[in-house]
Scaffold this motif. Structure first.
Motif, PDB file in Angstrom:
ATOM      1  N   GLY A 187       0.798  -1.222   0.000  1.00  0.00           N
ATOM      2  CA  GLY A 187       0.000   0.000   0.000  1.00  0.00           C
ATOM      3  C   GLY A 187       0.829   1.269   0.000  1.00  0.00           C
ATOM      4  O   GLY A 187       0.291   2.367  -0.155  1.00  0.00           O
ATOM      5  N   GLN A 188       2.154   1.134   0.170  1.00  0.00           N
ATOM      6  CA  GLN A 188       3.031   2.299   0.135  1.00  0.00           C
ATOM      7  C   GLN A 188       3.607   2.504  -1.253  1.00  0.00           C
ATOM      8  O   GLN A 188       3.669   1.574  -2.055  1.00  0.00           O
ATOM      9  CB  GLN A 188       4.196   2.141   1.129  1.00  0.00           C
ATOM     10  N   ARG A 189       4.032   3.739  -1.507  1.00  0.00           N
ATOM     11  CA  ARG A 189       4.717   4.048  -2.760  1.00  0.00           C
ATOM     12  C   ARG A 189       6.205   4.257  -2.501  1.00  0.00           C
ATOM     13  O   ARG A 189       6.607   4.576  -1.387  1.00  0.00           O
ATOM     14  CB  ARG A 189       4.112   5.310  -3.390  1.00  0.00           C
ATOM     15  N   VAL A 190       6.987   4.074  -3.521  1.00  0.00           N
ATOM     16  CA  VAL A 190       8.428   4.325  -3.406  1.00  0.00           C
ATOM     17  C   VAL A 190       8.654   5.792  -3.079  1.00  0.00           C
ATOM     18  O   VAL A 190       7.972   6.674  -3.612  1.00  0.00           O
ATOM     19  CB  VAL A 190       9.145   3.957  -4.730  1.00  0.00           C
ATOM     20  N   CYS A 191       9.600   6.072  -2.187  1.00  0.00           N
ATOM     21  CA  CYS A 191       9.911   7.454  -1.815  1.00  0.00           C
ATOM     22  C   CYS A 191      10.686   8.141  -2.937  1.00  0.00           C
ATOM     23  O   CYS A 191      11.827   7.765  -3.233  1.00  0.00           O
ATOM     24  CB  CYS A 191      10.732   7.495  -0.526  1.00  0.00           C
ATOM     25  N   THR A 192      10.063   9.116  -3.554  1.00  0.00           N
ATOM     26  CA  THR A 192      10.751   9.910  -4.571  1.00  0.00           C
ATOM     27  C   THR A 192      11.624  10.954  -3.886  1.00  0.00           C
ATOM     28  O   THR A 192      11.593  11.117  -2.661  1.00  0.00           O
ATOM     29  CB  THR A 192       9.740  10.618  -5.478  1.00  0.00           C
ATOM     30  N   ASN A 193      12.412  11.672  -4.670  1.00  0.00           N
ATOM     31  CA  ASN A 193      13.272  12.711  -4.103  1.00  0.00           C
ATOM     32  C   ASN A 193      12.463  13.713  -3.287  1.00  0.00           C
ATOM     33  O   ASN A 193      12.823  14.052  -2.154  1.00  0.00           O
ATOM     34  CB  ASN A 193      14.015  13.442  -5.225  1.00  0.00           C
ATOM     35  N   ASN A 194      11.354  14.199  -3.852  1.00  0.00           N
ATOM     36  CA  ASN A 194      10.579  15.220  -3.155  1.00  0.00           C
ATOM     37  C   ASN A 194       9.933  14.676  -1.882  1.00  0.00           C
ATOM     38  O   ASN A 194       9.795  15.395  -0.894  1.00  0.00           O
ATOM     39  CB  ASN A 194       9.511  15.800  -4.089  1.00  0.00           C
ATOM     40  N   THR A 195       9.551  13.405  -1.898  1.00  0.00           N
ATOM     41  CA  THR A 195       8.996  12.788  -0.685  1.00  0.00           C
ATOM     42  C   THR A 195      10.051  12.719   0.401  1.00  0.00           C
ATOM     43  O   THR A 195       9.783  13.025   1.570  1.00  0.00           O
ATOM     44  CB  THR A 195       8.468  11.373  -0.992  1.00  0.00           C
ATOM     45  N   VAL A 196      11.269  12.316   0.013  1.00  0.00           N
ATOM     46  CA  VAL A 196      12.371  12.261   0.972  1.00  0.00           C
ATOM     47  C   VAL A 196      12.626  13.645   1.560  1.00  0.00           C
ATOM     48  O   VAL A 196      12.817  13.801   2.777  1.00  0.00           O
ATOM     49  CB  VAL A 196      13.656  11.721   0.298  1.00  0.00           C
ATOM     50  N   MET A 197      12.619  14.680   0.720  1.00  0.00           N
ATOM     51  CA  MET A 197      12.867  16.040   1.186  1.00  0.00           C
ATOM     52  C   MET A 197      11.788  16.517   2.150  1.00  0.00           C
ATOM     53  O   MET A 197      12.059  17.269   3.090  1.00  0.00           O
ATOM     54  CB  MET A 197      12.969  17.000   0.003  1.00  0.00           C
ATOM     55  N   LYS A 198      10.547  16.085   1.948  1.00  0.00           N
ATOM     56  CA  LYS A 198       9.458  16.451   2.856  1.00  0.00           C
ATOM     57  C   LYS A 198       9.660  15.812   4.231  1.00  0.00           C
ATOM     58  O   LYS A 198       9.413  16.435   5.268  1.00  0.00           O
ATOM     59  CB  LYS A 198       8.114  16.031   2.265  1.00  0.00           C
ATOM     60  N   HIS A 199      10.087  14.534   4.235  1.00  0.00           N
ATOM     61  CA  HIS A 199      10.382  13.883   5.510  1.00  0.00           C
ATOM     62  C   HIS A 199      11.535  14.598   6.208  1.00  0.00           C
ATOM     63  O   HIS A 199      11.510  14.806   7.437  1.00  0.00           O
ATOM     64  CB  HIS A 199      10.730  12.412   5.290  1.00  0.00           C
ATOM     65  N   MET A 200      12.559  15.001   5.445  1.00  0.00           N
ATOM     66  CA  MET A 200      13.692  15.709   6.016  1.00  0.00           C
ATOM     67  C   MET A 200      13.259  17.076   6.566  1.00  0.00           C
ATOM     68  O   MET A 200      13.749  17.527   7.611  1.00  0.00           O
ATOM     69  CB  MET A 200      14.794  15.899   4.964  1.00  0.00           C
ATOM     70  N   GLU A 201      12.352  17.722   5.880  1.00  0.00           N
ATOM     71  CA  GLU A 201      11.860  19.023   6.342  1.00  0.00           C
ATOM     72  C   GLU A 201      11.174  18.893   7.708  1.00  0.00           C
ATOM     73  O   GLU A 201      11.397  19.694   8.615  1.00  0.00           O
ATOM     74  CB  GLU A 201      10.885  19.601   5.328  1.00  0.00           C
ATOM     75  N   ARG A 202      10.341  17.849   7.843  1.00  0.00           N
ATOM     76  CA  ARG A 202       9.657  17.648   9.128  1.00  0.00           C
ATOM     77  C   ARG A 202      10.655  17.262  10.221  1.00  0.00           C
ATOM     78  O   ARG A 202      10.534  17.707  11.367  1.00  0.00           O
ATOM     79  CB  ARG A 202       8.566  16.583   8.968  1.00  0.00           C
TER      80      ARG A 202
END
Length: 253
Positions: A187-202
């Motif tokens: 049910g999860q999607r692969v973490c794209t660059n922008n997804t990774v950056m959002k996690h890093m932002e939080r």
């Protein structure tokens, strides 16, 4: 060798009579070497602990706080001395920043890890219990997602938790690699660059909160650059525009 002399002894004295120096326990000499100890003095009170390095007493200059010779082992000992000087200095700065009573015992406890301090999981719990109450449901959901990935990453590193003071740039780098390479759960999607950056932002906002509370002295994100990839929307070509124009729409009623 001059650097060792510079960072040892009297150079770290302050208005708190704070100094650091090294000495060799010649009385414990064995197989030609003796253990090297570090001594922290604050206000005339001293504490001692082992550097976990041994030196040849004949190559140690106590007055100059300097080790002679350029062997690989001696260079390794110098590196250990520099590391301890930096850690002791950081512990002193942290106590001063937090306006705590500075003692040699407290500095030693921080350097040896006896002073556990706040942990990542404690920070996350506080965030959800207090500031998190003010977040919109969607934003809060995203923070839960970041928390889940951080918890999974700790397990990957065989850690149940980690002190905030031990979260460094390498930890951030490894976490980013983990996000990019992990196999998605059902049910999860692969973490794209922008997804990774959002996690890093939080994650960065959480660590910023820890800095404001004085739980850490320095933030690990100081040299971290978030890079969001801007995606251009595709423009319709002439053929596609012609197809749209040829659609026969029903007349208005």
């Amino acid at each position: 060798m001059d650097l060792v002399k510079k960072i040892g002894g009297n150079s770290m004295k302050s208005k708190h009579s704070f100094s650091v120096d090294f000495y060799v326990r010649s009385d414990r000499k064995a197989f030609g070497t003796a253990p090297l100890y570090v001594r922290i003095t604050v206000g005339g009170k001293m504490v001692y602990f082992a550097t976990k390095k041994s030196v040849d007493p004949s190559q140690w200059d106590q007055k100059a706080q300097r080790l002679k010779g350029t062997s690989m082992e001696n260079n390794s000992i110098r590196d250990r001395m520099r590391q301890l000087i930096n850690e002791i200095g950081a512990a002193y700065d942290e106590l001063r920043f937090q306006k705590e009573l500075i003692t040699a015992e407290k500095i030693k406890a921080k350097v040896e890890g006896e002073d556990q301090g706040k942990t990542l999981k404690a920070l996350i719990k506080y965030h959800f219990d207090q500031p998190g109450k003010l977040l919109a449901a969607g934003t809060l959901k995203n923070y839960y997602s970041t928390e889940r990935f951080l918890t999974e990453f700790l397990k990957e590193k065989k850690l149940s938790d980690i002190q905030l003071a031990k979260i460094d740039f390498k930890f951030l780098t490894d976490f980013g690699v983990y996000l990019r390479t992990k196999t998605p759960d059902k049910g999860q999607r692969v973490c794209t660059n922008n997804t990774v950056m959002k996690h890093m932002e939080r994650f960065q906002k959480l660590m910023g909160l820890a800095m404001k509370f004085g739980w850490i002295l320095r933030g690990p994100f100081i040299h971290f650059n978030r890079k969001i990839v801007t995606k251009d929307r595709e423009v319709l070509d002439d053929h596609e525009l012609a197809l749209i124009q040829s659609v026969d729409l029903p007349d208005e009623v």
